[in-house]
Design an enzyme around this catalytic site. Structure first.
Site, PDB file in Angstrom:
ATOM      1  N   TYR A 131       1.069   1.635  30.288  1.00  0.00           N
ATOM      2  CA  TYR A 131      -0.329   0.947  31.032  1.00  0.00           C
ATOM      3  C   TYR A 131      -0.197  -0.643  31.090  1.00  0.00           C
ATOM      4  O   TYR A 131      -0.398  -1.056  32.109  1.00  0.00           O
ATOM      5  CB  TYR A 131      -1.424   1.424  30.609  1.00  0.00           C
ATOM      6  CG  TYR A 131      -2.645   0.526  30.799  1.00  0.00           C
ATOM      7  CD1 TYR A 131      -2.838   0.470  31.988  1.00  0.00           C
ATOM      8  CD2 TYR A 131      -3.324  -0.073  29.669  1.00  0.00           C
ATOM      9  CE1 TYR A 131      -4.229  -0.244  32.213  1.00  0.00           C
ATOM     10  CE2 TYR A 131      -4.423  -0.935  30.084  1.00  0.00           C
ATOM     11  CZ  TYR A 131      -4.800  -0.891  31.419  1.00  0.00           C
ATOM     12  OH  TYR A 131      -5.907  -1.617  31.900  1.00  0.00           O
ATOM     13  N   THR A 158      -6.229  -7.339  31.755  1.00  0.00           N
ATOM     14  CA  THR A 158      -6.607  -6.800  30.491  1.00  0.00           C
ATOM     15  C   THR A 158      -5.909  -7.566  29.376  1.00  0.00           C
ATOM     16  O   THR A 158      -4.946  -8.376  29.442  1.00  0.00           O
ATOM     17  CB  THR A 158      -6.137  -5.414  30.114  1.00  0.00           C
ATOM     18  OG1 THR A 158      -6.324  -4.932  28.752  1.00  0.00           O
ATOM     19  CG2 THR A 158      -4.792  -5.076  30.437  1.00  0.00           C
ATOM     20  N   ASP A 159      -6.690  -7.711  28.201  1.00  0.00           N
ATOM     21  CA  ASP A 159      -6.063  -8.399  26.900  1.00  0.00           C
ATOM     22  C   ASP A 159      -4.689  -7.767  26.340  1.00  0.00           C
ATOM     23  O   ASP A 159      -3.889  -8.076  25.593  1.00  0.00           O
ATOM     24  CB  ASP A 159      -7.164  -8.459  25.959  1.00  0.00           C
ATOM     25  CG  ASP A 159      -7.545  -7.104  25.302  1.00  0.00           C
ATOM     26  OD1 ASP A 159      -7.257  -6.292  25.849  1.00  0.00           O
ATOM     27  OD2 ASP A 159      -8.353  -7.207  24.379  1.00  0.00           O
ATOM     28  N   GLU A 160      -4.754  -6.441  26.886  1.00  0.00           N
ATOM     29  CA  GLU A 160      -3.527  -5.486  26.345  1.00  0.00           C
ATOM     30  C   GLU A 160      -2.233  -6.152  26.654  1.00  0.00           C
ATOM     31  O   GLU A 160      -0.995  -5.835  26.201  1.00  0.00           O
ATOM     32  CB  GLU A 160      -3.472  -4.203  26.701  1.00  0.00           C
ATOM     33  CG  GLU A 160      -4.473  -3.533  26.193  1.00  0.00           C
ATOM     34  CD  GLU A 160      -4.574  -2.020  26.378  1.00  0.00           C
ATOM     35  OE1 GLU A 160      -3.614  -1.408  26.665  1.00  0.00           O
ATOM     36  OE2 GLU A 160      -5.521  -1.271  26.439  1.00  0.00           O
TER      37      GLU A 160
END
Ligand code: NAD
Ligand code: DAU
Length: 337
Positions: free
Chosen positions: A146, A120-122
């Site tokens: 997360y 994910t980009d997170e």
């Protein structure tokens, strides 16, 4: 190609499996999924007679070793994926996202199987409003339990690639939308609220920006990387879909012919990331990928139709999800707050 797809009963995994089975007759698919609250076997109904489904945990070393020994490649989608849940109870995120990835890496290492890691980009944290978009060179700076566990799993993949020669690629994608997404997530939550006659619920002022991509565009990129990506390389996946949350809520209201101000502001998410944005130049230039869903309004209209037509798919989860949000203390904000 014989594929093991982890998390194939979840949102992105189920869309990936359905597309793969219908568009790639040369591929055989085994799904490994623990059917947590986020997994729904019905998402695989359209292809259930053409895949093998194994109900199990990616952290089960023996099971994973046996399944990996019989395939050519693993595409790893399985995860605990919702930020709000990670704030309420982080442990399942550590167990599935970190220990589960370790288990898969040990198996692909032992059996010399190709591995693609879906991330994910997170992992890059958030961006200031005018900062350049994330690239493959952006330093990791995760904010939530997360994203910290996804970042940890990415680092395991890099280490196993460099130290043990695992043939891995990685992709870090922005926010997906489309059919089969769990009703805890932003867009399906508001669509199903409106179907139920409930006003959409916007966290805080709604100024946060997400970079939306249709799930099919994400999954086509995963296939491109699996087939033609450079071993050891990370590719960012995004479709230039930056929108703030208030705008998205208003577009959903528009799809229901409702007044643009017909929503509630509710308690904000602690540590809420302000903005994500992806620079997908490497993916576009090296692999020739281009998104097909350029029109977010049209993609959203199709998604709204899907939730209207498939109420039995989401109905049970809706009540449980809304109860959990209420239990977590979500409340409507006064105009002065
Ligand atoms: P999801 O929550 O909809 O689905 C996750 C699936 O994994 C479920 O079917 C669940 O049953 C399964 N699962 C969970 N724990 C498991 C375990 N221990 N063993 C086996 N199966 C298990 O998630 P999603 O939105 O489809 O995301 C899939 C992947 O894509 C995740 O790795 C996520 O981090 C990543 N990702 C998601 C987005 C997004 O916008 N949703 C964007 C970028 C990356
Ligand atoms: O960027 C990729 C990530 O996108 C993935 O890694 C995650 O798995 C996926 O869940 C998603 O994370 P977000 O936290 O961005 O998605 P979510 O759908 O939870 O929320 C999107 C935005 O909408 C976020 O700014 C929070 C806000 N929001 C969310 C909900 C559920 C609301 O305003 N109201 C809501 O009811």
């Amino acid at each position: 190609m014989r594929l093991l797809v982890t998390g194939g009963a979840g949102f992105i995994g189920a869309n990936f499996v359905q597309r793969t089975v219908t568009e790639r007759p040369d591929a055989t698919v085994t799904v490994l999924d623990a059917l947590t609250y986020a997994g729904n076997k019905r998402s695989l109904d359209p292809v259930s007679d053409r895949i093998d489904f194994v109900h199990g945990d990616i952290a089960d070393l023996d099971l994973v070793d046996e399944l990996v020994s019989g395939v050519d490649a693993v595409v790893h989608f399985a995860a605990e994926s919702h930020n709000d849940n990670s704030l309420a109870e982080p442990w399942p995120f550590v167990q599935t996202n970190i220990v589960g990835t370790y288990s898969l890496l040990q198996a692909v290492r032992r059996h010399e199987v190709r591995y693609h890691h879906v991330s994910t980009d997170e992992v890059y944290g958030d961006l200031a409003p005018d900062a350049p978009a994330f690239t493959e060179a952006t330093p990791y700076n995760p904010s939530s339990p997360y994203s910290a566990t996804k970042a940890s799993s990415d680092l395991l993949v890099r280490a196993w690639t460099r130290s043990f020669g695992v043939r891995a690629t990685m992709s870090n994608c922005s926010n997906n939308y489309g059919p089969y997404q769990h009703v805890e997530k932003f867009i399906p939550r508001q669509i199903t609220n409106l179907i139920d006659g409930v006003r959409p619920r916007l966290y805080g002022a709604g100024h946060q920006v997400r970079d939306w991509i249709h799930v099919d565009d994400h999954n086509r990129a995963v296939w491109d990387i699996l087939e033609r990506g450079r071993i050891g390389q990370t590719y960012l996946i995004g479709a230039n879909g930056e929108l703030d949350n208030k705008t998205v809520v208003r577009l959903i209201l528009e799809a229901f012919d409702r007044d643009p101000d017909d929503f509630d502001h509710v308690t904000d998410r602690p540590g809420h990331d302000q903005r994500y944005a992806i620079d997908a130049t490497l993916l576009r230039d090296e692999l020739g990928w281009i998104p097909r869903f350029g029109d977010f309004r049209a993609g959203l209209a199709e998604t709204v139709r899907w939730y209207r037509d498939n109420e039995s798919w989401w109905r049970d989860a809706k009540a449980v999800t809304e109860h959990a949000y209420a239990q977590a203390g979500e409340r409507t904000l006064d105009p002065a707050e």
